[in-house]
Design an enzyme around this catalytic site. Sequence first.
Site, PDB file in Angstrom:
ATOM      1  N   ASP A   1       9.276   0.705   0.718  1.00 16.89           N
ATOM      2  CA  ASP A   1       8.273   0.386  -0.280  1.00 16.89           C
ATOM      3  C   ASP A   1       8.001   1.678  -1.042  1.00 16.89           C
ATOM      4  O   ASP A   1       7.842   2.739  -0.417  1.00 16.89           O
ATOM      5  CB  ASP A   1       7.008  -0.092   0.449  1.00 16.89           C
TER       6      ASP A   1
ATOM      7  N   HIS B   1      -0.922   2.407  -0.908  1.00 13.31           N
ATOM      8  CA  HIS B   1       0.027   2.691   0.164  1.00 13.31           C
ATOM      9  C   HIS B   1       1.389   3.020  -0.415  1.00 13.31           C
ATOM     10  O   HIS B   1       1.695   2.687  -1.537  1.00 13.31           O
ATOM     11  CB  HIS B   1       0.142   1.499   1.125  1.00 13.31           C
TER      12      HIS B   1
ATOM     13  N   LYS C   1      11.946  -0.433  -3.268  1.00 14.37           N
ATOM     14  CA  LYS C   1      11.418  -1.635  -3.918  1.00 14.37           C
ATOM     15  C   LYS C   1       9.948  -1.441  -4.247  1.00 14.37           C
ATOM     16  O   LYS C   1       9.270  -0.605  -3.650  1.00 14.37           O
ATOM     17  CB  LYS C   1      11.618  -2.855  -3.022  1.00 14.37           C
TER      18      LYS C   1
ATOM     19  N   HIS D   1       5.804   2.731  -4.302  1.00 17.14           N
ATOM     20  CA  HIS D   1       4.916   2.345  -5.401  1.00 17.14           C
ATOM     21  C   HIS D   1       4.472   3.530  -6.259  1.00 17.14           C
ATOM     22  O   HIS D   1       4.157   4.606  -5.726  1.00 17.14           O
ATOM     23  CB  HIS D   1       3.656   1.677  -4.851  1.00 17.14           C
TER      24      HIS D   1
ATOM     25  N   CYS E   1       7.277  -8.580   4.300  1.00 17.32           N
ATOM     26  CA  CYS E   1       8.538  -8.055   3.778  1.00 17.32           C
ATOM     27  C   CYS E   1       9.753  -8.470   4.597  1.00 17.32           C
ATOM     28  O   CYS E   1      10.811  -8.764   4.031  1.00 17.32           O
ATOM     29  CB  CYS E   1       8.447  -6.546   3.626  1.00 17.32           C
TER      30      CYS E   1
ATOM     31  N   HIS F   1      -0.456   0.841  -9.023  1.00 16.82           N
ATOM     32  CA  HIS F   1       0.418  -0.312  -8.853  1.00 16.82           C
ATOM     33  C   HIS F   1      -0.392  -1.604  -8.841  1.00 16.82           C
ATOM     34  O   HIS F   1      -1.551  -1.628  -8.409  1.00 16.82           O
ATOM     35  CB  HIS F   1       1.211  -0.177  -7.559  1.00 16.82           C
TER      36      HIS F   1
ATOM     37  N   ASP G   1      11.147  -1.399   5.780  1.00 17.11           N
ATOM     38  CA  ASP G   1       9.859  -0.727   5.551  1.00 17.11           C
ATOM     39  C   ASP G   1       9.255  -0.063   6.786  1.00 17.11           C
ATOM     40  O   ASP G   1       8.039  -0.160   7.028  1.00 17.11           O
ATOM     41  CB  ASP G   1       8.850  -1.726   4.977  1.00 17.11           C
TER      42      ASP G   1
END
Length: 208
Positions: A51, A86, A111, A53, A156, A57, A13
């Site tokens: 990440d 984010h 993810k 999203h 993470c 989310h 990330d």
Amino acid sequence: MTVNPTDVLLVIDVQPDFLPGGPLAVAEGDQIIPLINRLGQRFQEVVLTQDWHPPMHISFASTHGKQPFSDTVEAAYGTQSLWPDHTLQDSPGAAVAPALHLPHAGLIVRKGFRRDVDSYSAFLENDHRTPTGLGGYLRERNLNRLFLCGLAWDYCVGFSALDASSLGFETVVIEDAVRGIDPKAMEAMTTRWQDAGIRHIHSGDLLG
């Protein structure tokens, strides 16, 4: 420490939204990027995570009309921390950080792209049942020792290390190539690593 062909540098990330100036910035997150670039030169195998999203989310405080950082909601899989919006899909903040230079990375794992479940770990979503597919990729290629770096120590990176270990991979965290959010949470995560037999080393052990 010798880096072997079956070792992997797993970069978690490193994205603009988690760097200084981003909505979920990790302090000094940008300072580890040159080191990660140097580490990447030692590894034949590199994997990145993003990440990623969708709008609304479950992890966004705005989705629930609540406050980020302090408020939580109960999800089907347990208590969900709430954050500022984010790493929205296709936004500049969700991209791989431009300063990260790892052109030989063989895989990018996205993810957190399902609206109703968050995903801290590179291996399993927060329901602890839904796999990302990374474990299968590594096993099929006979890659068995993972060196983790990136953001963030207490979320993470931390949960990725725990899941990697539980899935049977030899797991090592490069501690000076990681930054965290909350010192108490970082300490708690470090204890969990120790209990799981996860090593944490300094980059100098690899770079000399």
